[in-house]
Design a protein around this motif. Structure first.
Motif, mmCIF file in Angstrom:
data_model
loop_
_atom_site.group_PDB
_atom_site.id
_atom_site.type_symbol
_atom_site.label_atom_id
_atom_site.label_comp_id
_atom_site.label_asym_id
_atom_site.label_seq_id
_atom_site.Cartn_x
_atom_site.Cartn_y
_atom_site.Cartn_z
ATOM 1 N N VAL A 50 4.519 -8.443 27.284
ATOM 2 C CA VAL A 50 5.263 -9.858 27.181
ATOM 3 C C VAL A 50 4.370 -10.766 26.366
ATOM 4 C CG1 VAL A 50 5.943 -11.739 28.702
ATOM 5 C CG2 VAL A 50 6.461 -9.408 29.229
ATOM 6 N N THR A 51 4.904 -11.481 25.551
ATOM 7 C CA THR A 51 4.042 -12.555 24.857
ATOM 8 C C THR A 51 4.617 -14.018 25.060
ATOM 9 O OG1 THR A 51 3.631 -10.958 23.090
ATOM 10 C CG2 THR A 51 3.292 -13.152 22.558
ATOM 11 N N ILE A 52 3.959 -14.795 25.595
ATOM 12 C CA ILE A 52 4.354 -16.292 25.585
ATOM 13 C C ILE A 52 3.618 -17.185 24.545
ATOM 14 C CG2 ILE A 52 4.241 -18.317 27.149
ATOM 15 C CD1 ILE A 52 3.615 -16.041 29.433
ATOM 16 N N ARG A 53 4.548 -17.754 23.816
ATOM 17 C CA ARG A 53 3.623 -18.725 22.787
ATOM 18 C C ARG A 53 4.333 -20.107 22.990
ATOM 19 N NH1 ARG A 53 6.158 -14.185 20.044
ATOM 20 N NH2 ARG A 53 4.882 -13.106 19.091
ATOM 21 N N ALA A 54 3.209 -20.949 22.836
ATOM 22 C CA ALA A 54 3.538 -22.341 22.972
ATOM 23 C C ALA A 54 3.086 -23.214 21.955
ATOM 24 C CB ALA A 54 2.772 -22.854 24.309
ATOM 25 N N SER A 55 3.944 -24.088 21.401
ATOM 26 C CA SER A 55 3.844 -25.201 20.427
ATOM 27 C C SER A 55 4.177 -26.536 21.049
ATOM 28 C CB SER A 55 4.632 -24.766 19.217
ATOM 29 O OG SER A 55 4.425 -23.351 18.878
ATOM 30 N N ALA A 56 3.145 -27.527 20.455
ATOM 31 C CA ALA A 56 3.299 -28.914 20.605
ATOM 32 C C ALA A 56 3.013 -29.680 19.473
ATOM 33 C CB ALA A 56 2.343 -29.222 21.804
ATOM 34 N N ILE A 57 3.964 -30.343 18.874
ATOM 35 C CA ILE A 57 4.134 -31.213 17.728
ATOM 36 C C ILE A 57 4.548 -32.419 17.757
ATOM 37 C CG2 ILE A 57 4.025 -29.045 16.252
ATOM 38 C CD1 ILE A 57 6.954 -29.816 15.539
ATOM 39 N N PRO A 58 4.483 -33.441 17.106
ATOM 40 C CA PRO A 58 4.620 -34.765 17.186
ATOM 41 C C PRO A 58 6.291 -34.693 16.449
ATOM 42 C CG PRO A 58 2.816 -34.937 15.971
ATOM 43 C CD PRO A 58 2.980 -33.590 16.194
ATOM 44 N N THR A 59 7.390 -35.073 17.384
ATOM 45 C CA THR A 59 8.614 -35.033 16.935
ATOM 46 C C THR A 59 8.798 -35.594 15.562
ATOM 47 O OG1 THR A 59 9.297 -36.923 18.141
ATOM 48 C CG2 THR A 59 9.658 -35.001 19.307
ATOM 49 N N LEU A 81 7.226 -29.997 23.093
ATOM 50 C CA LEU A 81 6.661 -28.702 23.508
ATOM 51 C C LEU A 81 7.738 -27.665 23.623
ATOM 52 C CD1 LEU A 81 4.275 -27.125 25.034
ATOM 53 C CD2 LEU A 81 5.289 -27.884 27.234
ATOM 54 N N LEU A 82 7.452 -26.597 22.827
ATOM 55 C CA LEU A 82 8.400 -25.354 22.598
ATOM 56 C C LEU A 82 7.748 -24.069 23.205
ATOM 57 C CD1 LEU A 82 10.970 -24.339 21.444
ATOM 58 C CD2 LEU A 82 9.690 -23.738 19.406
ATOM 59 N N ILE A 83 8.170 -23.404 24.105
ATOM 60 C CA ILE A 83 7.819 -22.071 24.787
ATOM 61 C C ILE A 83 8.689 -21.178 24.355
ATOM 62 C CG2 ILE A 83 6.978 -21.161 26.805
ATOM 63 C CD1 ILE A 83 5.390 -23.558 26.671
ATOM 64 N N GLY A 84 8.051 -19.893 24.175
ATOM 65 C CA GLY A 84 8.810 -18.838 23.878
ATOM 66 C C GLY A 84 8.318 -17.684 24.790
ATOM 67 N N VAL A 85 9.183 -16.949 25.481
ATOM 68 C CA VAL A 85 8.693 -15.789 26.181
ATOM 69 C C VAL A 85 9.375 -14.516 25.707
ATOM 70 C CG1 VAL A 85 8.395 -14.825 28.529
ATOM 71 C CG2 VAL A 85 8.401 -17.269 28.332
ATOM 72 N N ARG A 86 8.869 -13.591 25.275
ATOM 73 C CA ARG A 86 9.308 -12.509 24.468
ATOM 74 C C ARG A 86 8.468 -11.123 25.031
ATOM 75 N NH1 ARG A 86 11.432 -16.415 23.077
ATOM 76 N NH2 ARG A 86 11.850 -17.125 20.827
ATOM 77 N N GLN A 87 9.408 -9.996 25.162
ATOM 78 C CA GLN A 87 8.863 -8.807 25.404
ATOM 79 C C GLN A 87 9.232 -7.662 24.543
ATOM 80 O OE1 GLN A 87 11.163 -7.150 29.043
ATOM 81 N NE2 GLN A 87 9.273 -6.032 29.481
ATOM 82 N N GLY A 88 8.043 -6.941 24.321
ATOM 83 C CA GLY A 88 8.090 -5.959 23.089
ATOM 84 C C GLY A 88 7.488 -6.578 21.915
ATOM 85 N N GLU A 89 7.598 -5.864 20.655
ATOM 86 C CA GLU A 89 7.003 -6.166 19.565
ATOM 87 C C GLU A 89 7.861 -5.816 18.252
ATOM 88 O OE1 GLU A 89 2.967 -4.867 19.037
ATOM 89 O OE2 GLU A 89 2.663 -4.405 20.932
ATOM 90 N N GLY A 90 7.382 -6.699 17.118
ATOM 91 C CA GLY A 90 8.311 -6.722 16.114
ATOM 92 C C GLY A 90 9.603 -6.672 16.249
ATOM 93 N N ALA A 91 10.367 -6.080 15.554
ATOM 94 C CA ALA A 91 11.915 -5.877 15.549
ATOM 95 C C ALA A 91 12.463 -5.678 16.927
ATOM 96 C CB ALA A 91 12.576 -4.974 14.461
ATOM 97 N N GLN A 92 11.564 -5.235 17.816
ATOM 98 C CA GLN A 92 12.160 -4.562 19.238
ATOM 99 C C GLN A 92 11.793 -5.842 19.950
ATOM 100 O OE1 GLN A 92 13.409 -2.331 17.176
ATOM 101 N NE2 GLN A 92 13.658 -1.214 19.226
ATOM 102 N N GLU A 93 11.460 -6.860 19.628
ATOM 103 C CA GLU A 93 11.054 -8.142 20.542
ATOM 104 C C GLU A 93 12.470 -8.837 20.984
ATOM 105 O OE1 GLU A 93 8.996 -11.584 18.882
ATOM 106 O OE2 GLU A 93 7.157 -10.876 20.260
ATOM 107 N N THR A 94 12.415 -8.986 22.392
ATOM 108 C CA THR A 94 13.506 -9.640 22.931
ATOM 109 C C THR A 94 13.062 -10.803 23.701
ATOM 110 O OG1 THR A 94 13.761 -8.229 24.897
ATOM 111 C CG2 THR A 94 15.268 -7.641 23.112
ATOM 112 N N ALA A 95 14.048 -11.946 23.838
ATOM 113 C CA ALA A 95 13.566 -13.273 24.569
ATOM 114 C C ALA A 95 13.880 -12.965 26.110
ATOM 115 C CB ALA A 95 14.542 -14.340 24.087
#
Length: 170
Positions: A50-59, A81-95
C-alpha cells in the motif's frame, strides 16, 4: 490500447503542477513533500503493498479546469491537500477507500482541522478509477505548515503521515 495506470495519472498531474508553477501552461495537480522540500514534491509512505501519497499546494497554482473539477476556489492564501491511497504497483495499482483525518499547524502554533472529502474520477467499476481525498486550509505566506495525517483503510489498518511544506507569497 494502452490505458495509463492511476500512478501514472497522478505523476502526470504532479508534473503539470510543477510546470504551471514554473510558468508552463499545463493543468496543475497537487504536490507535497517532506520538511522544507520544494512545492513540486509529494510525501510518500509505503506499508507493504500500500502506497500513500500526499501533496499540498497553493490553490492559486491550479488551472481553472482543475480547480473546477476539485470544487476549489483559486486563492493565494489557500492550500489544497490531496491524499491518494493505492494498493499494488504499476498498471496493477488500484485506489483504496479510506477515512482521512488531517490537520495542519502553522509556525505560530495554530492548529487547523482540514475537512477531507472524496474525489472520484473515471469509471467506478474500472480498476483504473481514481479515488482521492481533498481538503483545503488557509495560510498566510510566508509560513510553514506541518501536516499530520491519519489514514484508516476499510480493513481497519491505520497509518500516520507527517510532513512540512513552506509557502511563500507569489
Amino acid at each position: 490500447m494502452h490505458v495509463p495506470s492511476p500512478r501514472h495519472v497522478f505523476a502526470v498531474f504532479l508534473m503539470s503542477v510543477a510546470l504551471t508553477a514554473c510558468g508552463g501552461s499545463a493543468p496543475p495537480a497537487p504536490p507535497s513533500a517532506p520538511a522544507s522540500a520544494s512545492a513540486s514534491q509529494e510525501a510518500v509512505s509505503r506499508i507493504g503493498d500500500v502506497t500513500i501519497r500526499a501533496s499540498a499546494i497553493p490553490t492559486s497554482t491550479l488551472s481553472e479546469p482543475v480547480a473546477r473539477q476539485y470544487g476549489i476556489a483559486r486563492n493565494d492564501d489557500t492550500v489544497m491537500l490531496l491524499i491518494g491511497v493505492r494498493q499494488g504497483e504499476g498498471a496493477q495499482e488500484t485506489a483504496l477507500p479510506a477515512r482521512i483525518v488531517a490537520t495542519a499547524s502553522d509556525l505560530r502554533g495554530r492548529k487547523h482541522v482540514i475537512d477531507m472529502r472524496e474525489l472520484r474520477s473515471g469509471d467506478p467499476g474500472s480498476p483504473q478509477a481514481l479515488l482521492d481525498y481533498v481538503g483545503t486550509v488557509e495560510v498566510s505566506p510566508p509560513d510553514t505548515l506541518r501536516f499530520d495525517v491519519q489514514i484508516v483503510r476499510e480493513n481497519g489498518a491505520t497509518s500516520q503521515m507527517q510532513f512540512s511544506r513552506d509557502f511563500y507569497p507569489r
